[in-house]
Design a protein around this motif. Structure first.
Motif, PDB file in Angstrom:
ATOM      1  N   GLN A  50      18.866 -31.576 -51.989  1.00  0.00           N
ATOM      2  CA  GLN A  50      17.687 -32.295 -52.484  1.00  0.00           C
ATOM      3  C   GLN A  50      17.441 -33.562 -51.676  1.00  0.00           C
ATOM      4  OE1 GLN A  50      17.387 -33.160 -56.653  1.00  0.00           O
ATOM      5  NE2 GLN A  50      16.990 -31.048 -57.214  1.00  0.00           N
ATOM      6  N   VAL A 107       5.396 -30.277 -46.274  1.00  0.00           N
ATOM      7  CA  VAL A 107       6.010 -29.847 -47.540  1.00  0.00           C
ATOM      8  C   VAL A 107       6.197 -28.337 -47.619  1.00  0.00           C
ATOM      9  CG1 VAL A 107       5.602 -29.664 -50.028  1.00  0.00           C
ATOM     10  CG2 VAL A 107       5.423 -31.883 -48.905  1.00  0.00           C
ATOM     11  N   PRO A 108       5.181 -27.504 -47.350  1.00  0.00           N
ATOM     12  CA  PRO A 108       5.407 -26.046 -47.449  1.00  0.00           C
ATOM     13  C   PRO A 108       6.506 -25.551 -46.508  1.00  0.00           C
ATOM     14  CG  PRO A 108       3.057 -26.541 -47.331  1.00  0.00           C
ATOM     15  CD  PRO A 108       3.774 -27.810 -46.999  1.00  0.00           C
ATOM     16  N   CYS A 111       9.975 -26.812 -47.952  1.00  0.00           N
ATOM     17  CA  CYS A 111      10.323 -26.073 -49.175  1.00  0.00           C
ATOM     18  C   CYS A 111      10.715 -24.633 -48.851  1.00  0.00           C
ATOM     19  CB  CYS A 111       9.152 -26.092 -50.150  1.00  0.00           C
ATOM     20  SG  CYS A 111       8.910 -27.665 -50.991  1.00  0.00           S
ATOM     21  N   THR A 115      14.103 -22.626 -50.092  1.00  0.00           N
ATOM     22  CA  THR A 115      13.972 -21.616 -51.147  1.00  0.00           C
ATOM     23  C   THR A 115      13.998 -20.190 -50.618  1.00  0.00           C
ATOM     24  OG1 THR A 115      11.550 -21.822 -51.028  1.00  0.00           O
ATOM     25  CG2 THR A 115      12.711 -23.205 -52.638  1.00  0.00           C
ATOM     26  N   ALA A 129      15.305 -23.080 -57.121  1.00  0.00           N
ATOM     27  CA  ALA A 129      14.027 -23.075 -56.392  1.00  0.00           C
ATOM     28  C   ALA A 129      13.021 -24.017 -57.045  1.00  0.00           C
ATOM     29  CB  ALA A 129      13.469 -21.656 -56.336  1.00  0.00           C
ATOM     30  N   ALA A 130      12.934 -23.976 -58.383  1.00  0.00           N
ATOM     31  CA  ALA A 130      11.977 -24.842 -59.076  1.00  0.00           C
ATOM     32  C   ALA A 130      12.291 -26.312 -58.828  1.00  0.00           C
ATOM     33  CB  ALA A 130      12.006 -24.547 -60.576  1.00  0.00           C
ATOM     34  N   TYR A 133      10.880 -27.431 -55.445  1.00  0.00           N
ATOM     35  CA  TYR A 133       9.430 -27.632 -55.459  1.00  0.00           C
ATOM     36  C   TYR A 133       9.056 -28.927 -56.191  1.00  0.00           C
ATOM     37  CZ  TYR A 133       8.897 -22.836 -53.763  1.00  0.00           C
ATOM     38  OH  TYR A 133       8.955 -21.698 -52.999  1.00  0.00           O
ATOM     39  N   ALA A 136       9.890 -31.913 -54.026  1.00  0.00           N
ATOM     40  CA  ALA A 136       8.879 -32.102 -52.981  1.00  0.00           C
ATOM     41  C   ALA A 136       7.621 -32.737 -53.552  1.00  0.00           C
ATOM     42  CB  ALA A 136       8.552 -30.765 -52.322  1.00  0.00           C
ATOM     43  N   ALA A 137       7.232 -32.319 -54.766  1.00  0.00           N
ATOM     44  CA  ALA A 137       6.077 -32.949 -55.415  1.00  0.00           C
ATOM     45  C   ALA A 137       6.344 -34.423 -55.677  1.00  0.00           C
ATOM     46  CB  ALA A 137       5.756 -32.223 -56.722  1.00  0.00           C
TER      47      ALA A 137
END
Length: 533
Positions: A50, A107-108, A111, A115, A129-130, A133, A136-137
């Motif tokens: 993370q 970001v994409p 991530c 993931t 995985a959640a 995401y 990143a948000a």
């Protein structure tokens, strides 16, 4: 002008050290509690993966823009100065907002790296995985505060940073503890805590600047307004710094990248325990000093370009700051290795003291010394280098990055060093970067009229001080071999030896390095005092 810049820089060090004291103590206590209560696999995923995700998104999206914002021309004071401050603020805001389009691209990709390529061990962690995401948000939310941060940094509003970021860290720690320990959310707890942190930054900076910064209004933050253009010169600086940031990510986060791809989650957790302990000095002392030095050197470079003798002030500040950082680093090299096992046992019990963690922490103390020197030298280089010089430095840093990754693989796999091998590779990395920065600094001062350039001998402490540190290292090494034990009375005896040696070392520094304190006071208190070194 030089005096004002230096005085504000010194005040900034006080505020930022205060910020680091609050934020890092809170973070450190939180990590100790988490290590004791969560699974090793969860802690490894949080502390390495993370944090690596956050570093990649934030560093690549904003670092180049942050540095370019500090290259905006002098703001000035008075009636004319008010107009110039407004213009500088507009330039900074327009440039800083570019971090959002950058994040949309970054970001994409980041991530997906975590993931889509998750290992079976990672996939078994609930919400893995959640959590990535959401984390990143949270990084994007933090980026929304970037224009406010850059305005505060440019105008040296260090008190704003201290108050706002301390509040954000406090809320993030509270959210992490409650969600991880009481609600048992695992990795999701730390991801949601990042969202809380970013939102607090936005609210805090907006409130502070609105009520405490003359002439500031929320309307100035509207991005890409008609009639406002991003300065082409600043954009070129930002592109150069961003390319440099991409390389710097490999240099600064390479250990986490290697851990993520090679080591297990448990090994990642063990390394993170050592990293959190060993990097306290870097976060508490070195980072705020580096940030303030970068701003001060950039402003002094602008003053020197205007025809003043600020180059000699910059020369003197750089020499004194490097000597101070060297003394602090020597304290860690002298006492850290022989007390690493005791410290880990006290904080984490035999759960970690009987692993490789003490050995890794002992070597990390050498890395702290090199990191202290490199941070200041690179702050100077990046604050004064021109566009062509930055491009050349970028190529050299790219070579350093390749050498570092090769050294990491060699030390971890071929030599079987494991996590200790990562520290060895980091030391090699720092030595290469220091050598590159020193070559630039010496040439820069020679071109600027300082006949002797920047001799390294002016940075070294007194010979008696070096001898005292060496003697204390030998004494504490003997103490660890003869006295150390998990039994309280022997642990106290070992620590008593260290305390006595520490007092002796500090006394010798006080007696033989008085000139350091005297020269710092002279630079701060006297106006336009410049000497050829």
């Amino acid at each position: 002008m030089e005096r004002d810049i230096v005085q504000r820089a010194v005040a900034g060090v006080k505020y930022l050290v205060g910020l680091q004291l609050v934020s890092r103590v809170l973070t450190f206590v939180l990590n100790v509690l988490i290590v004791r209560h969560v699974d090793k696999e969860v802690f490894g995923a949080y502390s390495v993966q993370q944090q690596l995700l956050l570093s990649l998104v934030l560093f690549l999206s904003r670092e180049g823009l942050r540095r370019a914002c500090q290259r905006v021309g002098e703001a000035g004071t008075g009636v004319e100065g008010a107009e110039r401050r407004r213009h500088a603020t507009e330039q900074i805001v327009q440039l800083a907002w570019l971090c959002i389009p950058c994040s949309v691209v970054i970001v994409p990709v980041v991530c997906g790296m975590f993931t889509l390529r998750a290992s079976p061990e990672e996939a078994r962690i609930p919400g893995y995985a959640a959590s990535m995401y959401i984390c990143a948000a949270g990084a994007v939310v933090e980026l929304l505060s970037e224009p406010l941060y850059c305005v505060s940094q440019y105008f040296q509003l260090y008190r704003a940073r201290m108050l706002v970021e301390a509040a954000a860290v406090l809320l993030r720690c509270a959210a992490s503890y409650v969600l991880a320990i009481h609600f048992q959310l695992g990795l999701l707890a730390f991801a949601w805590a990042q969202v809380v942190y970013g939102a607090t930054l936005i609210v805090g900076y907006t409130v502070y600047l609105t009520f405490s910064f003359p002439g500031f209004s929320v309307s100035v933050l509207v991005p890409f307004q008609a009639g406002r253009r991003v300065d082409g010169r600043l954009l070129r600086f930002a592109l150069a710094y961003t390319w440099q940031s991409l390389q710097k990510v490999v240099l600064t986060e390479g250990d986490k990248i290697v851990l993520w791809r090679i080591e297990s989650l448990v090994s990642q957790g063990v390394y993170s325990v050592v990293f959190n302990l060993g990097s306290l000095a870097a976060r508490f002392v070195f980072q705020p000093v580096e940030e303030v030095c970068f701003t001060a050197f950039a402003r002094l470079a602008g003053a020197a370009a205007a025809g003043t003798d600020a180059v000699f002030t910059a020369h003197r500040i750089l020499r004194l700051t490097l000597r101070l950082m060297l003394l602090i680093g020597l304290l860690f090299v002298t006492f850290g290795p022989n007390y690493s096992r005791a410290l880990i046992w006290l904080l984490y019990t035999t759960k970690y003291s009987e692993t490789a963690a003490p050995t890794v922490l002992a070597w990390y103390c050498l890395f702290v010394l090199l990191m202290a020197i490199n941070g200041i030298t690179e702050a100077f280089v990046h604050s004064v280098a021109g566009g062509a010089q930055l491009r050349r430095l970028n190529i050299e840093l790219l070579a350093c990055g390749a050498a570092y990754m090769a050294a990491s693989l060699l030390c971890v796999r071929t030599l079987g060093g494991g996590t200790t091998g990562l520290v060895w590779a980091n030391c090699v990395n720092m030595l290469l970067r220091i050598a590159l920065s020193y070559r630039f600094i010496d040439a820069h001062f020679k071109r600027s009229g300082v006949a002797v350039g920047f001799p390294a001998s002016g940075v070294l402490p007194h010979a008696v001080v070096l001898a005292a540190f060496a003697t204390c290292f030998a004494a504490t090494a003997v103490s660890e071999r003869l006295l150390y034990s998990d039994a309280p009375k022997w642990l106290v005896a070992h620590c008593a030896v260290g305390a006595c040696c520490g007092l002796v070392a500090l006394a010798v520094v006080f007696l033989y390095e008085k000139s350091l304190y005297t020269e710092f006071r002279t630079v701060i208190s006297r106006d336009h005092e410049h000497q050829h070194q």
